[in-house]
Design an enzyme around this catalytic site. Structure first.
Site, PDB file in Angstrom:
ATOM      1  N   SER A 183       0.764  -5.664  -9.262  1.00  0.00           N
ATOM      2  CA  SER A 183       0.671  -5.214  -7.872  1.00  0.00           C
ATOM      3  C   SER A 183       1.259  -6.273  -6.929  1.00  0.00           C
ATOM      4  O   SER A 183       2.104  -5.982  -6.072  1.00  0.00           O
ATOM      5  CB  SER A 183      -0.811  -4.955  -7.549  1.00  0.00           C
ATOM      6  OG  SER A 183      -1.040  -4.881  -6.176  1.00  0.00           O
ATOM      7  N   LYS A 187       5.455  -6.377  -4.984  1.00  0.00           N
ATOM      8  CA  LYS A 187       5.755  -6.549  -3.560  1.00  0.00           C
ATOM      9  C   LYS A 187       6.624  -7.795  -3.346  1.00  0.00           C
ATOM     10  O   LYS A 187       7.493  -7.816  -2.483  1.00  0.00           O
ATOM     11  CB  LYS A 187       4.449  -6.640  -2.767  1.00  0.00           C
ATOM     12  CG  LYS A 187       3.763  -5.259  -2.674  1.00  0.00           C
ATOM     13  CD  LYS A 187       2.386  -5.313  -2.089  1.00  0.00           C
ATOM     14  CE  LYS A 187       1.388  -5.907  -3.036  1.00  0.00           C
ATOM     15  NZ  LYS A 187       0.007  -5.495  -2.886  1.00  0.00           N
TER      16      LYS A 187
END
Ligand code: URA
Length: 441
Positions: A183, A187
């Site tokens: 996760s 990004k």
């Protein structure tokens, strides 16, 4: 390919192929896979884990579910720093201007506060006029202006992560190293920087409660970063007590100004300088400096006015109001409404940092729902930290709210109880813990 088979494979501990992982992420993004199947696979991953290759495939698929920023307009190496979160964590705000004094350009995408942790864009939001919703198309303009830009999360950056994170939040599947690592790194990879420096926090105010877990997460993210061809470094830092002298938006900005003036807390200065040194080395901008010499150069530029003038440039560049050319104008100022005192003599043995973050939010420093208004002046000032000797009646910390806000006495007393319960005072002193616990690269 179908989801039922993929779920079954992971449920029995199998290794997913790149195609299977991509099928899952694409289906989550275009909503062709229903939430119940996505959640079932997430739970199977929580229970059976993922190997390095699977984690890298999952990260790449999530990163490519939206736009990958192209930072080639910077015409130089770019660095991104990420913290896994904490209480009183103002490191990014000090780091970006410090790196700018070494000629390092940064495009920083930061989040709002989440749970008990504070958010960097909320801290900048305490400054009158400061704009932090900057469209990616304007990054080149800002980077040219002052070599730094800070913006809230862009909606088209790793959208698959946004969908999966929301599902994980309600299905008990947040706490998994492969899922957290992919996760965060999706990004970072979508953010487009050449160098990624990760501050992996560890302790009661962090996602990773123990050093071993923090180490495992740091290593997983380094493996993913390296697998994706990015220079990646992780610094494990102590978050078993709040960082520095305060938590809360204006309070932390005021602390940042004190730090630039050479009056900062030593833990903050140490973390900022160690992370800065890693960024500078990885970016190849150390100009022959290394070890203590590089740390000394960082500490000097942090406090001799060089970083402060870069900070003022950043604030002015994004529309923030300044008085005397360097001092931000705050939307609201903190008002010390109550002092919390030691109930007995002894040493501050531990501070439950998540409870302190929650207490600051109850004073108004954070949001309960996404649309809540923040009281920028709210927060907690720390007068005693771990290892300090206190006498009964000494002030441990003070509870603040903004001068424009009212806070009912019942709320203040409830928060006082919450904070008192977070401070553990014992007759014996605790063992010393270094604030920078390990650097991995
Ligand atoms: N931060 C993230 O971005 N993702 C996680 O899964 C946990 C913390």
């Amino acid at each position: 390919m179908n989801m039922k088979d993929i779920i079954g494979k992971k449920r029995y501990g199998g290794t997913l192929t790149e195609e299977e992982i991509k099928f899952f992420v694409d289906g989550v993004t275009d909503k062709s896979i229903p939430d119940y199947q996505a959640s079932a696979l997430l739970m199977a991953i929580v229970l059976n884990g993922m190997n390095k290759e699977e984690m890298t495939c999952l990260t790449m698929a999530m990163a490519h579910s939206g736009t990958i920023l192209d930072l080639s307009f910077a015409d130089d190496i770019t660095v991104d720093k990420h913290s896994t979160g904490g209480v009183g964590d103002k490191v990014t705000i000090l780091l970006l201007p410090l790196l700018a004094t070494f000629g390092i350009k940064t495009v920083k995408l930061s989040g709002r506060g989440l749970g008990f942790t504070g958010g960097t864009v909320d801290k900048f939001g305490s400054i009158e006029g400061f704009r932090y919703e900057i469209p990616a198309s304007e990054f080149p303009y800002y980077l040219k202006k002052c070599g730094m830009v800070i913006s809230g999360p862009s909606p088209n950056l790793a959208p698959a992560d946004k969908i999966l994170y929301a599902l994980r939040d309600v299905t008990g599947t947040v706490d998994s190293i492969p899922l957290i690592a992919s996760s965060i790194m999706s990004k970072k990879l979508a953010g487009g920087a050449d160098v990624i420096v990760l501050d992996v926090t560890c302790g009661s105010g962090a996602y990773m409660k123990t050093f071993d877990r923090a180490h495992e997460l740091a290593q997983a993210m380094i493996d993913i970063g390296n697998g994706a061809g990015k220079k990646t470094v992780a610094v494990i830092t102590d978050m078993d007590q709040p960082l520095g002298g305060s938590c809360g938006n204006t309070l932390e900005m005021q602390e940042v100004l004190r730090t630039f003036a050479g009056k900062g807390n030593t833990d903050v200065v140490e973390v900022v300088c160690r992370i800065a040194a890693e960024c500078i080395k990885a970016a190849g901008k150390a100009n022959g400096l290394s070890g203590d010499d590089l740390l000394y150069a960082c500490a000097t530029r942090l406090t001799d006015g060089s970083a402060l003038s870069k900070f003022a440039e950043l604030i002015a560049s994004q529309g923030g109001d300044l008085k005397d050319k360097v001092n931000p104008v705050f939307k609201d100022l903190p008002f010390e409404a109550m002092r919390v005192t030691a109930p007995c003599d002894g040493y501050v043995y531990s501070i439950k940092t998540d409870a302190i973050g929650n207490a600051a939010n109850h004073l108004g420093a954070g949001r309960k729902t996404v649309n809540d208004q923040i009281d920028y002046g709210a927060g907690i000032k720390f007068y005693a930290k771990r290892g300090d000797r206190v006498r009964k009646g000494d002030v441990l910390c003070s509870l603040c709210h903004g001068t424009k806000a009212e806070l009912a006495d019942e709320v203040l007393f409830d928060v006082m109880e919450e904070v008192l319960a977070a401070y553990e005072i014992r007759e014996e002193a605790p063992e010393e813990v270094p604030v920078v616990m390990e650097v991995l690269s």
